[in-house]
Design a protein around this motif. Structure first.
Motif, mmCIF file in Angstrom:
data_model
loop_
_atom_site.group_PDB
_atom_site.id
_atom_site.type_symbol
_atom_site.label_atom_id
_atom_site.label_comp_id
_atom_site.label_asym_id
_atom_site.label_seq_id
_atom_site.Cartn_x
_atom_site.Cartn_y
_atom_site.Cartn_z
ATOM 1 N N GLY A 450 0.797 -1.302 0.109
ATOM 2 C CA GLY A 450 -0.008 -0.042 0.042
ATOM 3 C C GLY A 450 0.743 1.248 -0.134
ATOM 4 O O GLY A 450 0.346 2.204 -0.466
ATOM 5 N N ARG A 473 -2.711 -3.961 2.185
ATOM 6 C CA ARG A 473 -2.325 -3.435 3.255
ATOM 7 C C ARG A 473 -1.050 -2.768 3.237
ATOM 8 O O ARG A 473 -0.349 -2.398 2.158
ATOM 9 C CB ARG A 473 -2.408 -4.604 4.424
ATOM 10 C CG ARG A 473 -3.487 -5.242 4.797
ATOM 11 C CD ARG A 473 -3.285 -6.573 5.483
ATOM 12 N NE ARG A 473 -2.353 -7.562 4.811
ATOM 13 C CZ ARG A 473 -1.143 -7.772 5.274
ATOM 14 N NH1 ARG A 473 -0.714 -7.143 6.414
ATOM 15 N NH2 ARG A 473 -0.377 -8.590 4.623
ATOM 16 N N LEU A 484 -5.801 2.543 2.294
ATOM 17 C CA LEU A 484 -5.705 1.016 2.212
ATOM 18 C C LEU A 484 -6.945 0.359 2.544
ATOM 19 O O LEU A 484 -7.889 0.877 2.657
ATOM 20 C CB LEU A 484 -4.502 0.659 3.397
ATOM 21 C CG LEU A 484 -3.525 1.480 3.507
ATOM 22 C CD1 LEU A 484 -2.937 1.362 4.899
ATOM 23 C CD2 LEU A 484 -2.443 1.016 2.277
#
Ligand code: FES
Length: 573
Positions: A450, A473, A484
């Motif tokens: 992310g 993530r 995210l």
């Protein structure tokens, strides 16, 4: 209340009369034990995630010995069980793919052996939720022993935080600010001892959450891994688990909704990792409780950020420990905590926190001097994330809290790596970087992609943050305005799948909004033209994972593990 030996679960294996019991006693003698050493004593399973491949847990072999010492001292019978290790650094595509597998292993191992209570040894990121999810499903008396943070990193005159400073210096290297020799020296200084990452990354966030839940001894989550206090804490945990078995104090009496809400408040006030959102929702699910993204956002508005720890702040876990650790930290939050609930160590949390003092008010800030007035995470909604998304805005450039820019879309991580520095894309600091195909199914395993890299040419211009959006993530040690956990993920047809480069996107953290400026008719046209990507796995564990995994907003548990229902005790006779 003291449980009679005849009421122990292990009594079925050892204490009854019959051929099987005869065999179990004979085989225990084969292990080298006399009957008086084990018969009638609570059997304590020590689940150990030690492995040669996991530097965060490389001291846990010795710690298991300390736990055993404590169990023997208190009159129990300790048995050590090796279980899978989830090494955040080495396991690919991501240990998140295997969190539920370790939880399943934990539950079934505790169920199928003569175990009366459990001590769980772990700490590297997914290990903590995995062990606790399995233990919650089995519901025996349980104590968690956090692996403890590693020593602070050092490079020349600088203190280094694991993860956080690796990203920072990697960017400096890409920008041409430091050379190969500097990078070689940094490799020596980033991780100086066994133990988990010593920033408030995912590991420290989850072990702190475990302590806030009440499943560790007080202060256990911040004891440095190589401090002699860590061994003392492990031995004390061994002594305490025997008492918990004798009191029949099971996890279900500790892991209540109040406990989970307090863990959420703790994570938010620590400025902890976004990964905690997924894990705590999944853990609560195993306790038969429904914790939601809205609970995080609601509680975030009531707690300030008080921990001055990297990546959002300045200090490291050892500083936090000597500033008073979690007991002192939670003592600053008593107005928002549920103080009358039990922990493994005390009848009430109130009793546990009594007398806790802060010894460094710059590390653990007083309420009147927070790092941020509201908790460190925000939950976003909008037409790009109908089931929610998460942003850790305290670890990002405040200039980007409200931002509108054109999307640059990458269909997967490999494409992003290959093309992000291509001048033809014309990426500016105003663009919004969008990565899809990185969610629970698409990743697979929702890897920590992310924190998309800032393109090299922008780094050289001094740009250090941009708005980035993904269904991935992010490492708890990462930072930046990274939206995210976009749900539903693109792989199952979430709106992220429909974004095109050039579409305008607005992020407004104060309004908790993420909006794609494309009208509904156009989105419907794009959806009609969309087809799902092929399955990533056709067989094996990955195929089971793909069948059972749930989306980020509900914790990414397996559906068959998350549901409530009867599981019979095994017949041991
Ligand atoms: Fe294990 Fe960070 S890599 S805790």
């Amino acid at each position: 209340m003291t449980v009679e030996a005849g009421s122990l679960r292990s009594h079925q294996w050892y204490g009854t009369e019959g051929l099987r019991t005869f065999s179990h006693r004979a085989r225990t003698r084969q292990l080298g034990y006399l009957p008086e050493e084990h018969l009638g004593k609570p059997v304590i399973a020590i689940l150990n995630t030690w492995s040669d491949i996991n530097p965060c847990h490389s001291h846990l072999r010795e710690r298991a010995q300390a736990v055993k010492r404590g169990v023997w001292q208190a009159g129990g019978f300790p048995l050590e069980f090796p279980v899978s290790t989830l090494s955040e650094t080495f396991q690919k595509p991501t240990p998140m793919l295997y969190r539920n597998l370790l939880s399943l292993e934990t539950e079934e191992l505790l169920r199928s052996y003569p175990v009366d209570g459990a001590v769980l040894l772990g700490g590297c990121d997914k290990t903590t939720p995995a062990l606790l999810m399995g233990a919650a499903s089995m519901d025996l008396p349980t104590v968690f022993v956090p692996a403890g943070p590693m020593l602070p990193g050092h490079w020349r005159q600088e203190i280094l935080g694991s993860g956080t400073d690796m990203w920072k210096y990697w960017d400096d290297h890409r920008a041409g600010l430091i050379g190969e020799r500097d990078m070689a020296e940094l490799q020596n200084g980033l991780a100086r001892s066994p133990g988990t990452c010593m920033t408030m990354g995912t590991a420290s966030t989850l072990t702190a959450a475990a302590e806030a839940l009440g499943v560790t001894l007080p202060g256990a989550s911040s004891v440095p891994a190589v401090d002699s206090g860590h061994e003392r804490m492990a031995a004390a945990s061994g002594r305490r688990i025997v008492g918990l078995v004798q009191e029949d104090l099971r996890l279900s009496r500790i892991l209540t909704m109040e406990a989970y809400e307090d863990a959420v408040a703790t994570v938010l006030a620590l400025g902890g990792s976004t990964n905690a959102v997924i894990h705590l929702i999944a853990m609560a699910g195993r306790s038969g409780l429904r914790l939601t993204l809205d609970d995080f956002d609601r509680i975030a508005r009531t707690v300030p950020v008080l921990a001055n720890l990297r990546p959002g702040g300045q200090y490291l876990m050892e500083d936090f420990h000597f500033a008073g650790g979690l007991p002192a930290f939670l003592a600053q939050l008593t107005d928002v905590l549920h103080l009358d609930r039990p922990t493994v160590a005390h009848a009430t949390l109130r009793e546990q926190l009594a007398g806790a003092e802060v010894h460094n008010a710059d590390v653990i800030r007083p309420r009147g001097k927070p790092l941020a007035d509201e908790g460190g995470l925000a939950v976003l909604r909008g037409n790009l994330c109908p089931d929610g998304a998460v942003v850790k805005h305290i670890a990002a450039d405040p200039e980007l809290l409200e931002h509108t820019g054109p999307a640059v879309v990458f269909d997967d991580y490999k494409e992003m790596q290959r093309t992000i520095n291509d001048p033809a894309l014309g990426i500016t600091a105003e663009h919004v970087l969008v990565l899809r195909g990185a969610g629970p199914l698409g990743g697979p395993g929702m890897p920590e992609y992310g924190m998309l890299p800032i393109p090299d040419h922008l780094l050289k211009q001094g740009v250090r943050d941009m708005v980035r959006i993904s269904d991935a993530r992010m490492s708890g040690t990462s930072y930046g305005m990274c939206v995210l956990h976009v749900a539903p993920e693109s792989h199952v047809g979430g709106p992220l799948a429909l974004v095109r480069s050039g579409d305008l996107i607005t992020l407004d953290v104060a309004a908790r909004s993420l909006h794609l400026h494309v009208d509904d008719e156009e989105l419907a046209r794009r959806r009609a033209a969309w087809s799902p990507p092929p399955a990533v796995y056709e067989r094996g564990y990955g195929a089971l994972y793909a069948e059972q995994i749930t989306q980020a907003d509900t914790g990414c548990d397996f559906a068959f593990l998350a549901r409530q229902g009867k599981v019979p005790e095994p017949y041991a006779g």
